[in-house]
Design a protein around this motif. Structure first.
Motif, mmCIF file in Angstrom:
data_model
loop_
_atom_site.group_PDB
_atom_site.id
_atom_site.type_symbol
_atom_site.label_atom_id
_atom_site.label_comp_id
_atom_site.label_asym_id
_atom_site.label_seq_id
_atom_site.Cartn_x
_atom_site.Cartn_y
_atom_site.Cartn_z
ATOM 1 N N ARG A 166 0.861 -1.181 0.000
ATOM 2 C CA ARG A 166 0.000 0.000 0.000
ATOM 3 C C ARG A 166 0.900 1.235 0.000
ATOM 4 O O ARG A 166 1.801 1.356 0.836
ATOM 5 N N THR A 167 0.650 2.142 -0.908
ATOM 6 C CA THR A 167 1.475 3.344 -1.020
ATOM 7 C C THR A 167 1.385 4.186 0.249
ATOM 8 O O THR A 167 2.395 4.741 0.709
ATOM 9 N N GLU A 168 0.207 4.251 0.835
ATOM 10 C CA GLU A 168 0.012 5.017 2.071
ATOM 11 C C GLU A 168 0.909 4.471 3.183
ATOM 12 O O GLU A 168 1.475 5.238 3.974
ATOM 13 N N VAL A 169 1.044 3.164 3.247
ATOM 14 C CA VAL A 169 1.852 2.536 4.292
ATOM 15 C C VAL A 169 3.335 2.771 4.051
ATOM 16 O O VAL A 169 4.068 3.194 4.953
ATOM 17 N N ILE A 170 3.798 2.522 2.854
ATOM 18 C CA ILE A 170 5.241 2.596 2.608
ATOM 19 C C ILE A 170 5.750 4.027 2.751
ATOM 20 O O ILE A 170 6.918 4.254 3.090
ATOM 21 N N ASN A 171 4.871 5.002 2.550
ATOM 22 C CA ASN A 171 5.284 6.398 2.708
ATOM 23 C C ASN A 171 5.169 6.898 4.149
ATOM 24 O O ASN A 171 5.533 8.047 4.436
ATOM 25 N N LYS A 172 4.688 6.053 5.052
ATOM 26 C CA LYS A 172 4.664 6.417 6.478
ATOM 27 C C LYS A 172 6.051 6.338 7.105
ATOM 28 O O LYS A 172 6.305 6.924 8.158
ATOM 29 N N TYR A 173 6.933 5.611 6.460
ATOM 30 C CA TYR A 173 8.249 5.318 7.039
ATOM 31 C C TYR A 173 9.329 6.153 6.364
ATOM 32 O O TYR A 173 9.152 6.642 5.241
ATOM 33 N N PRO A 174 10.478 6.350 7.040
ATOM 34 C CA PRO A 174 11.524 7.220 6.489
ATOM 35 C C PRO A 174 12.005 6.754 5.121
ATOM 36 O O PRO A 174 11.974 5.567 4.801
ATOM 37 N N GLN A 175 12.468 7.712 4.332
ATOM 38 C CA GLN A 175 13.083 7.373 3.056
ATOM 39 C C GLN A 175 14.386 6.613 3.286
ATOM 40 O O GLN A 175 14.956 6.630 4.375
ATOM 41 N N TYR A 176 14.855 5.955 2.237
ATOM 42 C CA TYR A 176 16.168 5.331 2.305
ATOM 43 C C TYR A 176 17.225 6.431 2.427
ATOM 44 O O TYR A 176 17.196 7.412 1.681
ATOM 45 N N PRO A 177 18.145 6.286 3.368
ATOM 46 C CA PRO A 177 19.165 7.320 3.542
ATOM 47 C C PRO A 177 20.182 7.305 2.405
ATOM 48 O O PRO A 177 20.362 6.288 1.731
ATOM 49 N N VAL A 178 20.836 8.447 2.208
ATOM 50 C CA VAL A 178 21.864 8.572 1.174
ATOM 51 C C VAL A 178 23.189 8.897 1.859
ATOM 52 O O VAL A 178 23.258 9.827 2.675
ATOM 53 N N PHE A 179 24.212 8.123 1.548
ATOM 54 C CA PHE A 179 25.542 8.336 2.117
ATOM 55 C C PHE A 179 26.484 8.805 1.009
ATOM 56 O O PHE A 179 26.546 8.195 -0.058
ATOM 57 N N GLU A 180 27.185 9.876 1.280
ATOM 58 C CA GLU A 180 28.059 10.480 0.282
ATOM 59 C C GLU A 180 29.074 9.457 -0.237
ATOM 60 O O GLU A 180 29.728 8.762 0.539
ATOM 61 N N GLY A 181 29.169 9.383 -1.558
ATOM 62 C CA GLY A 181 30.117 8.469 -2.181
ATOM 63 C C GLY A 181 29.633 7.039 -2.293
ATOM 64 O O GLY A 181 30.357 6.183 -2.815
ATOM 65 N N GLU A 182 28.422 6.752 -1.812
ATOM 66 C CA GLU A 182 27.890 5.394 -1.871
ATOM 67 C C GLU A 182 26.575 5.359 -2.647
ATOM 68 O O GLU A 182 25.853 6.355 -2.696
ATOM 69 N N LYS A 183 26.264 4.190 -3.207
ATOM 70 C CA LYS A 183 25.066 4.069 -4.039
ATOM 71 C C LYS A 183 24.253 2.814 -3.721
ATOM 72 O O LYS A 183 23.553 2.283 -4.592
ATOM 73 N N TYR A 184 24.343 2.356 -2.482
ATOM 74 C CA TYR A 184 23.567 1.159 -2.136
ATOM 75 C C TYR A 184 23.138 1.205 -0.682
ATOM 76 O O TYR A 184 23.963 1.343 0.224
ATOM 77 N N VAL A 185 21.852 1.108 -0.464
ATOM 78 C CA VAL A 185 21.270 0.809 0.847
ATOM 79 C C VAL A 185 20.208 -0.255 0.591
ATOM 80 O O VAL A 185 19.373 -0.106 -0.314
ATOM 81 N N SER A 186 20.225 -1.316 1.352
ATOM 82 C CA SER A 186 19.296 -2.424 1.126
ATOM 83 C C SER A 186 17.845 -1.960 1.183
ATOM 84 O O SER A 186 17.444 -1.236 2.100
ATOM 85 N N LEU A 187 17.053 -2.411 0.216
ATOM 86 C CA LEU A 187 15.629 -2.098 0.208
ATOM 87 C C LEU A 187 14.920 -2.724 1.404
ATOM 88 O O LEU A 187 13.824 -2.300 1.774
ATOM 89 N N GLY A 188 15.554 -3.699 2.022
ATOM 90 C CA GLY A 188 14.973 -4.351 3.188
ATOM 91 C C GLY A 188 14.791 -3.426 4.375
ATOM 92 O O GLY A 188 14.051 -3.770 5.307
ATOM 93 N N TYR A 189 15.435 -2.264 4.359
ATOM 94 C CA TYR A 189 15.295 -1.308 5.473
ATOM 95 C C TYR A 189 13.833 -0.937 5.701
ATOM 96 O O TYR A 189 13.303 -1.087 6.810
ATOM 97 N N LYS A 190 13.160 -0.478 4.656
ATOM 98 C CA LYS A 190 11.747 -0.095 4.805
ATOM 99 C C LYS A 190 10.885 -1.310 5.125
ATOM 100 O O LYS A 190 9.968 -1.245 5.949
ATOM 101 N N TYR A 191 11.190 -2.433 4.461
ATOM 102 C CA TYR A 191 10.377 -3.631 4.673
ATOM 103 C C TYR A 191 10.463 -4.095 6.131
ATOM 104 O O TYR A 191 9.472 -4.557 6.708
ATOM 105 N N LEU A 192 11.645 -3.958 6.723
ATOM 106 C CA LEU A 192 11.829 -4.357 8.119
ATOM 107 C C LEU A 192 11.002 -3.476 9.048
ATOM 108 O O LEU A 192 10.363 -3.977 9.984
ATOM 109 N N LEU A 193 10.997 -2.178 8.788
ATOM 110 C CA LEU A 193 10.217 -1.263 9.626
ATOM 111 C C LEU A 193 8.720 -1.543 9.492
ATOM 112 O O LEU A 193 7.991 -1.577 10.491
ATOM 113 N N ILE A 194 8.272 -1.753 8.272
ATOM 114 C CA ILE A 194 6.855 -2.043 8.042
ATOM 115 C C ILE A 194 6.457 -3.339 8.738
ATOM 116 O O ILE A 194 5.357 -3.470 9.288
#
Length: 300
Positions: A166-194
């Protein structure tokens, strides 16, 4: 027949980076859908190939569904997901990667399942991924109404599954963070919080055909560890808070230590949510750090 003037129920979104050579498989599968109750959102993550021109040609055709194209600077899969979630206005959404495609009746099955069983307590639906030979990836889901992802995998579940949120649910949680010089954060972060707050409806039906490409992230995990240590360390700290078993938490700490060595983070112990176990994991994490360096040298 779908009502063309009615707002679609679901957005299929596809992050793409230099995948013009394979993106047509996804497009063609959407043309074959038995239900057109969806729109297709393509997030171009800084492609330098002919992705834009290819998609623009498709947009001009009478496809039976809307195609939306958004270009952004290259930042990695997780930033493409951030952009997608900012632009989705349908009740549901599902990510179909640029090297994957949907089964012909996937949208119809998803819509029927959701309209029959939708409830505020569900974050969405979990369904099956298959290889192009029809074989299920990993194991089937249990024969029950709903489940939490963490419970599925902690009880012997295996393999990637297709997640329809549900779009309403997934947008309740923080965005994936961005780290300078890096281009990968696991998509599992949001899924774990949900997962802490919601169940997913189980649909033991295949909806996505997966092709693990040689240039895909799952094929290059050791390199991902080396290139994106801050992103991995971030996720490990989140997992420390929610891992249920001591074994799982210890493995998480080992990974956290290795990522901290790679990023040369001298304050990693102070930052750890599980300090005692992190101390115990230090020698094992150091060995894993050395293994990552060795594996990455092998692939050069």
């Amino acid at each position: 027949m779908d009502n063309q003037n009615k707002k679609p129920l679901i957005t299929v979104f596809t992050p793409a980076y230099n995948r013009a050579y394979t993106l047509h498989l996804c497009y063609e599968s959407l043309l074959r859908q038995t239900s057109k109750n969806f729109k297709w959102l393509i997030i171009d993550d800084g492609s330098t190939d002919n992705t834009r021109e290819l998609v623009n040609r498709w947009i001009k055709k009478d496809n039976g569904f809307q195609i939306v194209y958004i270009y952004k600077e290259n930042g990695g899969m997780h930033t493409a997901h951030n952009t997608a979630y900012e632009n989705i206005d349908t009740e549901l959404n599902v990510c179909i990667d640029s090297d994957d495609y949907m089964t012909d009746d996937a949208i119809e099955k998803i819509v029927d399942k959701w309209n029959t069983y939708k409830n505020e307590k569900y974050a969405g639906i979990v369904a099956l991924d298959i290889y192009n030979n029809g074989e299920i990836i990993g194991k089937k889901l249990p024969n029950q109404q709903s489940i939490k992802l963490c419970d599925y995998y902690s009880n012997g579940g295996k393999g990637d599954k297709k997640l329809i949120y549900r779009t309403e649910v997934i947008n309740k949680y923080p965005q994936y963070p961005v780290f300078e010089g890096e281009k990968y954060v696991s998509l599992g972060y949001k899924y774990l919080l949900i997962d802490q707050d919601y169940d997913l409806l189980i649909m033991n039906e295949p909806v996505c055909v997966v092709e693990y490409m040689e240039d895909g992230s799952s094929r290059n995990m050791y390199n991902q560890y080396l290139k994106n240590p801050k992103g991995f360390a971030f996720l490990r700290k989140v997992h420390m808070k929610y891992d249920k078993s001591l074994k799982r938490k210890f493995i998480t700490c080992v990974h956290y230590v290795s990522s901290s060595f790679i990023s040369k983070n001298k304050t990693f112990l102070k930052e750890s949510p599980s300090k005692i176990m992190t101390v115990i994991a230090i020698p094992f994490g150091f060995v894993f750090y050395k293994l990552i360096i060795f594996k990455c040298k092998e692939t050069v």
